[in-house]
Design a protein around this motif. Structure first.
Motif, PDB file in Angstrom:
ATOM      1  N   ALA A   4       0.844  -1.200   0.000  1.00 51.52           N
ATOM      2  CA  ALA A   4       0.000   0.000   0.000  1.00 51.52           C
ATOM      3  C   ALA A   4       0.875   1.245   0.000  1.00 51.52           C
ATOM      4  O   ALA A   4       1.912   1.271   0.650  1.00 51.52           O
ATOM      5  N   PRO A   5       0.465   2.272  -0.738  1.00 56.35           N
ATOM      6  CA  PRO A   5       1.257   3.499  -0.802  1.00 56.35           C
ATOM      7  C   PRO A   5       1.121   4.346   0.458  1.00 56.35           C
ATOM      8  O   PRO A   5       0.266   4.079   1.306  1.00 56.35           O
TER       9      PRO A   5
ATOM     10  N   TRP B 230       0.064   7.405   1.049  1.00 56.83           N
ATOM     11  CA  TRP B 230      -1.165   8.172   1.325  1.00 56.83           C
ATOM     12  C   TRP B 230      -2.202   7.306   1.997  1.00 56.83           C
ATOM     13  O   TRP B 230      -3.009   7.777   2.796  1.00 56.83           O
ATOM     14  N   PHE B 231      -2.148   5.983   1.690  1.00 55.23           N
ATOM     15  CA  PHE B 231      -3.123   5.064   2.240  1.00 55.23           C
ATOM     16  C   PHE B 231      -2.943   4.957   3.753  1.00 55.23           C
ATOM     17  O   PHE B 231      -3.907   5.045   4.514  1.00 55.23           O
TER      18      PHE B 231
ATOM     19  N   ILE C  64      -4.180   8.071   5.544  1.00 56.99           N
ATOM     20  CA  ILE C  64      -5.603   8.133   5.903  1.00 56.99           C
ATOM     21  C   ILE C  64      -5.837   7.445   7.247  1.00 56.99           C
ATOM     22  O   ILE C  64      -6.533   7.975   8.117  1.00 56.99           O
ATOM     23  N   PHE C  65      -5.219   6.277   7.426  1.00 62.49           N
ATOM     24  CA  PHE C  65      -5.393   5.563   8.700  1.00 62.49           C
ATOM     25  C   PHE C  65      -4.825   6.366   9.865  1.00 62.49           C
ATOM     26  O   PHE C  65      -5.431   6.447  10.936  1.00 62.49           O
TER      27      PHE C  65
ATOM     28  N   LEU D 175      -7.039   9.119  10.708  1.00 62.74           N
ATOM     29  CA  LEU D 175      -8.221   8.595  11.399  1.00 62.74           C
ATOM     30  C   LEU D 175      -7.920   8.363  12.871  1.00 62.74           C
ATOM     31  O   LEU D 175      -8.663   8.787  13.747  1.00 62.74           O
TER      32      LEU D 175
ATOM     33  N   ALA E 206      -8.677  12.149  14.133  1.00 60.63           N
ATOM     34  CA  ALA E 206     -10.123  12.085  14.302  1.00 60.63           C
ATOM     35  C   ALA E 206     -10.501  11.449  15.642  1.00 60.63           C
ATOM     36  O   ALA E 206     -11.284  12.017  16.394  1.00 60.63           O
ATOM     37  N   VAL E 207      -9.931  10.274  15.958  1.00 60.44           N
ATOM     38  CA  VAL E 207     -10.363   9.575  17.176  1.00 60.44           C
ATOM     39  C   VAL E 207      -9.686  10.149  18.417  1.00 60.44           C
ATOM     40  O   VAL E 207     -10.344  10.551  19.363  1.00 60.44           O
TER      41      VAL E 207
ATOM     42  N   PHE F 168      -5.164  17.607  11.356  1.00 57.75           N
ATOM     43  CA  PHE F 168      -5.684  16.851  10.225  1.00 57.75           C
ATOM     44  C   PHE F 168      -4.805  17.010   8.986  1.00 57.75           C
ATOM     45  O   PHE F 168      -4.847  16.209   8.080  1.00 57.75           O
TER      46      PHE F 168
ATOM     47  N   ILE G  82       2.407  13.494  -5.188  1.00 55.62           N
ATOM     48  CA  ILE G  82       1.180  14.254  -5.402  1.00 55.62           C
ATOM     49  C   ILE G  82       0.112  13.865  -4.389  1.00 55.62           C
ATOM     50  O   ILE G  82      -0.507  14.722  -3.767  1.00 55.62           O
ATOM     51  N   ILE G  83      -0.074  12.550  -4.202  1.00 52.21           N
ATOM     52  CA  ILE G  83      -1.238  12.135  -3.419  1.00 52.21           C
ATOM     53  C   ILE G  83      -0.991  12.296  -1.929  1.00 52.21           C
ATOM     54  O   ILE G  83      -1.867  12.725  -1.194  1.00 52.21           O
TER      55      ILE G  83
ATOM     56  N   THR H 114      -1.601  15.715  -1.184  1.00 51.05           N
ATOM     57  CA  THR H 114      -3.024  16.044  -1.248  1.00 51.05           C
ATOM     58  C   THR H 114      -3.737  15.581   0.016  1.00 51.05           C
ATOM     59  O   THR H 114      -4.518  16.322   0.602  1.00 51.05           O
ATOM     60  N   VAL H 115      -3.439  14.337   0.440  1.00 48.34           N
ATOM     61  CA  VAL H 115      -4.130  13.789   1.606  1.00 48.34           C
ATOM     62  C   VAL H 115      -3.803  14.602   2.858  1.00 48.34           C
ATOM     63  O   VAL H 115      -4.676  14.898   3.667  1.00 48.34           O
TER      64      VAL H 115
ATOM     65  N   PHE I 192      -0.133  19.037  -9.391  1.00 44.73           N
ATOM     66  CA  PHE I 192      -1.492  18.548  -9.617  1.00 44.73           C
ATOM     67  C   PHE I 192      -2.413  19.707 -10.001  1.00 44.73           C
ATOM     68  O   PHE I 192      -3.203  19.612 -10.940  1.00 44.73           O
TER      69      PHE I 192
ATOM     70  N   LEU J 103       2.879   9.432 -13.132  1.00 45.17           N
ATOM     71  CA  LEU J 103       1.599   9.843 -12.534  1.00 45.17           C
ATOM     72  C   LEU J 103       1.066  11.128 -13.175  1.00 45.17           C
ATOM     73  O   LEU J 103      -0.111  11.200 -13.525  1.00 45.17           O
TER      74      LEU J 103
ATOM     75  N   ILE K 245      -2.548  11.673 -14.901  1.00 41.62           N
ATOM     76  CA  ILE K 245      -3.477  12.722 -14.469  1.00 41.62           C
ATOM     77  C   ILE K 245      -3.875  13.579 -15.668  1.00 41.62           C
ATOM     78  O   ILE K 245      -5.033  13.959 -15.819  1.00 41.62           O
TER      79      ILE K 245
ATOM     80  N   PHE L 286      -3.781  -0.329  -6.143  1.00 40.41           N
ATOM     81  CA  PHE L 286      -3.652   0.931  -5.413  1.00 40.41           C
ATOM     82  C   PHE L 286      -3.501   2.113  -6.360  1.00 40.41           C
ATOM     83  O   PHE L 286      -3.884   3.229  -6.023  1.00 40.41           O
TER      84      PHE L 286
ATOM     85  N   LEU M 144      -7.543  11.294  -6.306  1.00 37.85           N
ATOM     86  CA  LEU M 144      -7.283  12.605  -6.898  1.00 37.85           C
ATOM     87  C   LEU M 144      -8.493  13.134  -7.669  1.00 37.85           C
ATOM     88  O   LEU M 144      -8.419  14.170  -8.310  1.00 37.85           O
TER      89      LEU M 144
ATOM     90  N   GLN N 240     -13.302  11.712   1.591  1.00 37.59           N
ATOM     91  CA  GLN N 240     -12.318  12.767   1.839  1.00 37.59           C
ATOM     92  C   GLN N 240     -12.923  14.137   1.516  1.00 37.59           C
ATOM     93  O   GLN N 240     -12.785  15.081   2.270  1.00 37.59           O
TER      94      GLN N 240
ATOM     95  N   LEU O 228     -13.609  11.938   7.890  1.00 39.71           N
ATOM     96  CA  LEU O 228     -12.822  11.695   9.102  1.00 39.71           C
ATOM     97  C   LEU O 228     -13.066  12.801  10.107  1.00 39.71           C
ATOM     98  O   LEU O 228     -13.190  12.565  11.305  1.00 39.71           O
TER      99      LEU O 228
ATOM    100  N   TYR P 190     -16.414   7.290  10.234  1.00 34.18           N
ATOM    101  CA  TYR P 190     -15.274   6.419   9.978  1.00 34.18           C
ATOM    102  C   TYR P 190     -15.600   5.265   9.034  1.00 34.18           C
ATOM    103  O   TYR P 190     -14.770   4.844   8.250  1.00 34.18           O
TER     104      TYR P 190
ATOM    105  N   LEU Q 251      -6.847  -2.822   1.465  1.00 30.18           N
ATOM    106  CA  LEU Q 251      -5.702  -3.351   2.208  1.00 30.18           C
ATOM    107  C   LEU Q 251      -5.688  -4.873   2.158  1.00 30.18           C
ATOM    108  O   LEU Q 251      -4.650  -5.484   1.903  1.00 30.18           O
TER     109      LEU Q 251
END
Lengths: 380, 446
Positions: free
Chosen positions: A197-198, A200-201, A204-205, A208, A212-213, A219, A316-317, A320-321, A332, B289, B293, B375, B383, B401, B406, B411, B422
């Motif tokens: 997984a990249p 940005w993934f 997010i976790f 979160l 968030a929690v 953020f 980029i991502i 962004t995230v 972007f 990428l 895009i 992914f 994006l 998003q 979030l 959640y 995942l």
């Protein structure tokens, strides 16, 4: 050797060394250097030209721009009460003249093919020109200034993340190769697939969980808003905003990297000369330094060099995230409004960095690996 | 065949490989189930169909299974339609041209907390004179609340939650809270049977009316809903076949062609090899990428167009250099010379003698490439370049998003698609790692 380095990047042309005269080898090195430079330069030229063509969709973007200009001008003319009183023919003429000025500003009055070569020329001489739509925070349209303004945040985030990742992976690999088979080793092997997984993934976790929690981390963004006036507070706020994205970058790759280095070191540690050194009774530190790390140095250097140049464009991502004001997000943004000068500028700088790195690596190999013979016309 | 069986035998010695294979198999079954359960057109309709498809769903609510957790009893959506249940409706004639229709809804409300909204949807059939309705609410303890009256158009929605006059009558509580609140403690709901009585006056012989009561709950389906009331289950289900198709096709497309081109270059040598080398070097400089895009913004956001671009850019990737190095060794092998001696053609040597030798390298690379592309699709969707028609996991994350999921504590909206991504990625990666160790004995020893 080729198999052994498969998990990491391959080395350059490796061949047995032959004795040569001093003058002959100097001529050879010069010739090699020139041929190599020329080949790399041609590669950059073609790559950048292709990027220019793609960023303009082979001239199709011009049509979009023309119709946008026409629409905006006719809207502006139609809204102007002064102009509304003009006779229609005169108004049309005035409109056409405005459109012509706008098209000239963007260079649309010249054929695209001709312009594409002009773009190429200025891109290659690093005359980055002015952006078409975006501007820097200080209001400048100079592409150079826009990029410089965004480069800082990108370098800060990715240099921190990637360097941390690199050294953790290297040290972790070394430690695990020394005690492979242990529970720590097995844990890292089990966790290695998480690198599918990249970053940005994982970002997010992390957002979160921690934002968030638990509510202990911001953020996103680079500093608190409004930015603290005190430099120390500013630095602390920056540091706090840096934690999550850096963690995301490290987590997303760390286990696979440790695993690769560990396997790589283990393969080198099973060479006969290492057994020989052990038989001689050398200390394990000495063996590690002289017989394991030394021959793997070219690969480590390659990894490090490519790591440094990937810092350039950021991600980029991930940006962004995390809402990070870096180069990736600017790129972007530039793509979404078809701001070609910015797209081409980031590409050409990346291409040059890549070419220079590849060029320098050949020499670095020759220095760190005495077996390497400079091989004319070798691979990039 | 025996080779494949032997491979599986070795593979099953790795517990991680068993886990990975189980996940991959599970995902394939999940994807097949999605395609069979909801055909393509139906999936597109459910995801893009417009308000009519999802107007009865609550907005951004978690999945229904949260009610299984201890101490949680969130209201589910109650939907009663007099057109479906004619027994609710009674009609009597008051005069020549005056009929009275009474629709009596009974709501058995036994949940903690309050519904999200309460709405009555009317459909009326009439020629000229519009029917008039009066609505009265009765609580389990016998209090009566007049909701309001209304002159109907052919199709009318009475959004109880947005009635400000009703809100004033309920002491300033929002109607969906005030109607269900316990009079002694307005922060709690009063459980029991509520009744909603709709009395309609019809001014024509042929006129008729029907009403549908929707008490929007705070949970929905097995996956919840998004900001547009869409059932996320559709997207989560259909995300699986799309992710697998994209990942597998991109991996096959790039790895097989890359290997084939590398073999061609090595075998023919000369200018073909040189050209392949130079194209690869140029391609490495091209920004991958950003080009994707650009294609997504200027040209087409269709997932299949992006797949083609991914494959085209992926063919001449750095992998060609690795395969080339291996093929260069293979080319020198004596059995290739033997094949040449018996007169095998160029293509025969490449396809039958060279490529099979590289399969041990190829298979793990292929399996490990799948999650990368899965992914990648999600990355593009995040994006905002997701396919405009199909629902994918990445697009759900992107919607979440964009709507601050979030930040607002929704959640489930992020966790479900992210979890599926995942699990899929992890499954393929596990198998890829195990295959790598099976095929590369040097790795197996250490």
């Amino acid at each position: 050797m080729a198999d052994a380095s498969a998990p990491l990047a391959g080395t350059g042309g490796v061949a047995p060394r032959r004795p040569r005269g001093a003058s002959g080898s100097l001529a050879r090195v010069t010739r090699f250097t020139l041929v190599r430079l020329l080949a790399l330069f041609l590669t950059v030229v073609v790559g950048v030209y292709l990027t220019i063509m793609i960023a303009n969709m082979g001239g199709y973007v011009d049509e979009l721009r023309r119709s946008t200009i026409r629409e905006n001008v006719s809207l502006a003319v139609g809204m102007d009460p002064e102009l509304r009183r003009l006779p229609p023919a005169e108004r049309l003429e005035f409109m056409e003249s405005l459109i012509a000025i706008q098209e000239e500003r963007l260079g649309l009055n010249r054929p695209f093919l001709l312009r594409s070569f002009a773009y190429l020329g200025s891109a290659l001489t690093l005359d980055l020109g002015r952006s078409e739509f975006l501007s820097s925070d200080s209001g400048s349209r100079e592409v150079r200034l826009i990029i410089l303004e965004r480069l800082g945040p990108t370098l800060l985030l990715f240099a921190t993340g990637q360097l941390l990742l690199f050294f953790i992976a290297l040290l972790g690999g070394l430690v695990l190769s020394r005690r492979y088979g242990g529970w720590l080793d097995r844990l890292v092997i089990a966790l290695a697939p998480t690198s599918a997984a990249p970053s940005w993934f994982y970002g997010i976790f992390l957002i979160l969980i921690f934002s968030a929690v638990l509510g202990v981390m911001p953020f996103g963004g680079m500093v608190a808003s409004p930015p603290p006036p005190d430099p120390i507070d500013y630095a602390l706020s920056l540091l706090k905003h840096l934690v999550l994205p850096v963690t995301a970058i490290v987590i997303s790759a760390v286990f696979l990297s440790i695993y690769s280095y560990r396997t790589f070191f283990l393969i080198f540690a099973s060479e006969d000369y290492v057994e020989m050194a052990k038989a001689k009774g050398l200390t394990s530190q000495a063996i590690e330094r002289r017989y394991v790390l030394r021959p793997t140095l070219p690969n480590i250097v390659t990894q490090f060099a490519f790591l440094i140049i990937t810092l350039w464009s950021g991600a980029i991502i991930t940006e962004t995230v995390f809402n990070w004001p870096g180069l990736g997000r600017t790129l972007f943004g530039a793509i979404t409004v078809t701001d070609v000068p910015i797209i081409v500028a980031t590409t050409v700088i990346y291409a040059y960095l890549l070419a220079v790195t590849v060029f320098l690596l050949d020499f670095v190999y020759a220095i760190v690996d005495p077996r390497v013979k400079l091989d004319v016309g070798g691979a990039l | 065949m025996t080779a494949v069986r032997r491979l599986f035998g070795t593979l099953l010695q790795f517990p991680s490989a068993i886990a990975g294979l189980a996940i991959v198999l599970g995902m394939v079954l999940f994807a097949l189930f999605a395609v069979i359960a909801i055909p393509y057109d139906e999936a597109v309709r459910l995801w893009r169909g417009g308000e009519d498809v999802w107007s009865d769903n609550p907005r951004t609510v978690p999945p229904a299974w949260v009610n299984w957790l201890p101490g949680i009893n969130r209201p589910t959506t109650i939907r009663i339609d007099s057109a479906v249940e004619p027994g609710l409706k009674t009609r009597q004639s008051l005069d020549d041209d005056l009929d009275e229709v009474v629709i009596d809804f009974a709501i058995d409300y036994r949940f903690d907390g309050f519904p999200q909204e309460v709405t009555l949807f009317f459909t009326a059939a009439f020629a000229e004179s519009r029917p008039n309705v009066t609505m009265t609410w009765t609580t389990p303890d016998g209090r009566e609340v007049r909701l309001g009256n209304l002159t109907l158009r052919p199709s009318e929605a009475f959004r109880v939650s947005q009635e400000s006059r009703l809100e004033r009558r309920l002491n300033g509580l929002p109607p969906e809270v005030g109607l269900f609140a316990d009079p002694d403690d307005p922060s709690r709901s009063l459980k029991g049977e509520y009744r909603l009585r709709v009395e309609g006056l019809l001014f024509e012989e042929a006129a008729d009316l029907d009403a549908r009561l929707v008490v929007y709950g705070r949970v929905h389906g097995w996956a919840g809903t998004d900001h547009r009331r869409r059932d996320l289950g559709v997207a989560l289900l259909w995300g699986a076949p799309i992710a697998l198709a994209f990942g597998l096709l991109a991996a096959v497309g790039t790895i097989v062609t890359t290997m084939f081109i590398a073999a061609m270059g090595v075998w023919y040598g000369g200018w073909i090899d040189a050209a392949i080398q130079r194209i690869t070097e140029v391609n490495i400089i091209l920004p991958f990428l950003p080009i994707l895009i650009m294609v997504g913004t200027f040209y087409s956001r269709s997932i299949w167009v992006l797949l083609v671009v991914v494959v085209l850019l992926g063919i001449f990737s750095a992998g060609i250099k690795t395969y080339r190095a291996i093929f260069l060794q293979i080319k020198q092998a004596p059995y290739i010379e033997a094949a040449r001696a018996y007169g095998a053609g160029n293509m025969r040597i490449i396809v039958r003698y060279m490529i099979p030798r590289i399969i041990p390298v190829l298979v793990p690379a292929f399996v490990s490439a799948v999650p990368t592309y899965v992914f990648l699709e999600a990355s593009l969707a995040v994006l905002g370049l997701g396919d405009p028609v199909l629902p994918t996991w990445g697009k759900v994350i992107n919607d979440a998003q964009a709507n601050g999921a979030l930040f607002r504590g929704h959640y489930f909206w992020v966790l479900q698609p992210a979890g599926l991504l995942l699990v899929t990625g992890f499954g393929f990666a596990l198998v890829g790692f195990a295959l790598d160790r099976v095929f590369n004995p040097r790795l197996r020893d250490v």
